[in-house]
Design a protein around this motif. Structure first.
Motif, mmCIF file in Angstrom:
data_model
loop_
_atom_site.group_PDB
_atom_site.id
_atom_site.type_symbol
_atom_site.label_atom_id
_atom_site.label_comp_id
_atom_site.label_asym_id
_atom_site.label_seq_id
_atom_site.Cartn_x
_atom_site.Cartn_y
_atom_site.Cartn_z
ATOM 1 N N ASN A 247 8.927 2.963 15.585
ATOM 2 C CA ASN A 247 8.146 3.919 16.371
ATOM 3 C C ASN A 247 7.753 3.289 17.700
ATOM 4 O O ASN A 247 7.396 2.109 17.754
ATOM 5 N N THR A 248 7.808 4.090 18.758
ATOM 6 C CA THR A 248 7.338 3.689 20.084
ATOM 7 C C THR A 248 5.982 4.334 20.334
ATOM 8 O O THR A 248 5.817 5.531 20.131
ATOM 9 N N PHE A 249 5.022 3.538 20.777
ATOM 10 C CA PHE A 249 3.674 4.046 21.010
ATOM 11 C C PHE A 249 3.538 4.623 22.413
ATOM 12 O O PHE A 249 4.094 4.078 23.374
ATOM 13 N N HIS A 250 2.779 5.690 22.534
ATOM 14 C CA HIS A 250 2.497 6.244 23.852
ATOM 15 C C HIS A 250 1.563 5.331 24.630
ATOM 16 O O HIS A 250 1.621 5.256 25.864
ATOM 17 N N GLU A 251 0.690 4.638 23.897
ATOM 18 C CA GLU A 251 -0.214 3.675 24.516
ATOM 19 C C GLU A 251 0.000 2.334 23.838
ATOM 20 O O GLU A 251 -0.098 2.225 22.610
ATOM 21 N N ASP A 252 0.303 1.294 24.632
ATOM 22 C CA ASP A 252 0.517 -0.036 24.067
ATOM 23 C C ASP A 252 -0.741 -0.506 23.336
ATOM 24 O O ASP A 252 -1.862 -0.139 23.701
ATOM 25 N N THR A 253 -0.539 -1.323 22.303
ATOM 26 C CA THR A 253 -1.681 -1.731 21.493
ATOM 27 C C THR A 253 -1.559 -3.177 21.023
ATOM 28 O O THR A 253 -0.452 -3.696 20.860
ATOM 29 N N THR A 254 -2.701 -3.800 20.805
ATOM 30 C CA THR A 254 -2.762 -5.118 20.162
ATOM 31 C C THR A 254 -3.531 -5.019 18.847
ATOM 32 O O THR A 254 -3.824 -6.032 18.225
ATOM 33 N N ASP A 255 -3.854 -3.813 18.429
ATOM 34 C CA ASP A 255 -4.641 -3.572 17.216
ATOM 35 C C ASP A 255 -3.774 -3.812 15.980
ATOM 36 O O ASP A 255 -2.897 -3.013 15.649
ATOM 37 N N ARG A 256 -4.028 -4.909 15.292
ATOM 38 C CA ARG A 256 -3.205 -5.257 14.128
ATOM 39 C C ARG A 256 -3.363 -4.238 12.993
ATOM 40 O O ARG A 256 -2.431 -4.004 12.232
#
Length: 392
Positions: A247-256
């Motif tokens: 899956n590609t996220f619309h908003e990048d994340t660092t939330d594990r």
């Protein structure tokens, strides 16, 4: 005996599946893909194509062309399910079927006239059977050679049929644009245009050696195709070597926590696919693409081949736990490879029992419920609101 190859192409497949499952989408311009401005269109309904919306187009451009466009996220698991139904239907006509993609296949129709009547009747019966099984339409092309069958299937789309008979091949090719020949991309077509070759007839106007000298190693094949020559046969599809979901996220994340939940959802999809096809894999691979588009993969080989959702997820999460996530993540995915077929009865020559893990009873029970009541019948608590997160 006349050689016949048929090409079967589902009509606007992803979009048509969405309209099949959601009656409220029917008759409306619809595109499958992501719903954010960072996404691209994976497929467009014919209603959307009238506005110029096409696959691989950015969502931003698609919305400008068609302000009323409906954008929906893709459901690859559902598309694969119907694709399997299509391929099973095609095997009712011939044992020699080659799946070219999730929505198209080649079928060796040589000799089928003895069983099903003339080739146009064969094609018509295939169309009818696919619609009976899936509720969707397909277009069928038949020709003496493979690449012409593919071209023929596009002639009368959607829900079309075109039979290119041997005596009509030369006339059909004479005015066919060179860009329609498989393998001739936009760049080569432009080069050929500057050389005065716009149609296959123009290609045949010069000897094979001329094109070999001007175009290189593809020159000979180009001349052959322009003359209707194609030695390619229908090769039954080889077995898959891996199974993955991402899956590609619309908003990048660092939330594990978010990333771990997605790994669970993806592990469910991969495990279900493995069990559905009767495979178990030994190697689990984690794929991560960062916001700067750099990409890494990490793999681990297990002691036993498995199709267990929980084990796949646990392994992927462990691999993720070893990564430094100071950079935000744009895409995450999990895959399983190094397959073996699901064992039947072990013999002295089979893998030892310890090399193939028993399928989880919970997984089998969930699979059975979903087959009977639909993919949304059972959902893990951890995934209840996950789809509300922005992904494509």
């Amino acid at each position: 005996m006349q050689t016949w190859i048929l090409h079967i192409d589902m009509d606007a497949f992803f979009a048509s599946v969405e309209q099949l499952d959601h009656p409220e989408y029917r008759g409306k311009p619809l595109a499958v893909g992501g719903t954010s401005d960072r996404s691209v269109v994976s497929a467009a309904s014919y209603e959307a194509r009238k506005w110029g919306v096409r696959s691989a187009m950015s969502v931003v451009k698609a919305r400008k062309l068609c302000p009323d466009l409906l954008l929906v996220s893709g459901r690859m698991g559902r598309y694969k399910e119907i694709s399997n139904q299509v391929m099973a239907a095609l095997h009712e006509f011939s044992p020699t079927v080659e799946q070219a993609s999730v929505d198209e296949a080649y079928l060796d129709g040589t000799g089928l006239e003895r069983l099903f009547g003339p080739i146009d009747q064969v094609a018509r019966q295939i169309k009818t059977r696919v619609r009976e099984v899936t509720g969707l339409t397909c277009s069928v092309g038949a020709a003496p050679v493979r690449f012409l069958a593919k071209i023929a299937s596009d002639v009368n789309k959607p829900d079309g049929m075109f039979i290119l008979r041997p005596e009509d091949v030369a006339g059909f090719l004479r005015t066919l644009p060179v860009g329609r020949i498989p393998g001739v991309g936009a760049k080569l077509a432009e080069t050929l245009r500057h050389m005065g070759a716009r149609t296959c007839g123009d290609i045949l106007g010069r000897p094979r050696s001329y094109w070999e000298q001007r175009v290189g190693k593809y020159g000979g094949a180009l001349h052959d195709r322009a003359g209707g020559i194609d030695p390619s046969t229908v090769t039954p599809t080889s077995e898959a070597k891996s199974c993955s979901a991402e899956n590609t996220f619309h908003e990048d994340t660092t939330d594990r926590e978010v990333l771990n939940r997605w790994l669970l959802a993806q592990s469910e999809r991969v495990g279900s696919d493995l069990r559905g096809h009767g495979y178990k894999g030994r190697t689990v691979t984690l794929k991560v693409k960062f916001a700067d588009f750099t990409q890494i993969t990490r793999s681990r080989s297990l002691d036993a081949r498995t199709d267990n959702t929980a084990l796949i997820c646990e392994t992927a999460r462990d691999l993720l736990g070893q990564l430094d996530l100071r950079r935000a993540v744009r895409l995450i995915g999990v895959g399983v490879s190094n397959f073996s077929p699901r064992p039947r009865q072990l013999t002295l020559f089979d893998d030892a029992p310890g090399e193939i893990e028993a399928t989880s009873g919970l997984d089998l029970a969930v699979d059975a419920v979903r087959r009977k009541f639909g993919p949304r019948a059972v959902t893990r608590v951890d995934l209840l609101d996950l789809k509300k997160k922005n992904t494509s």
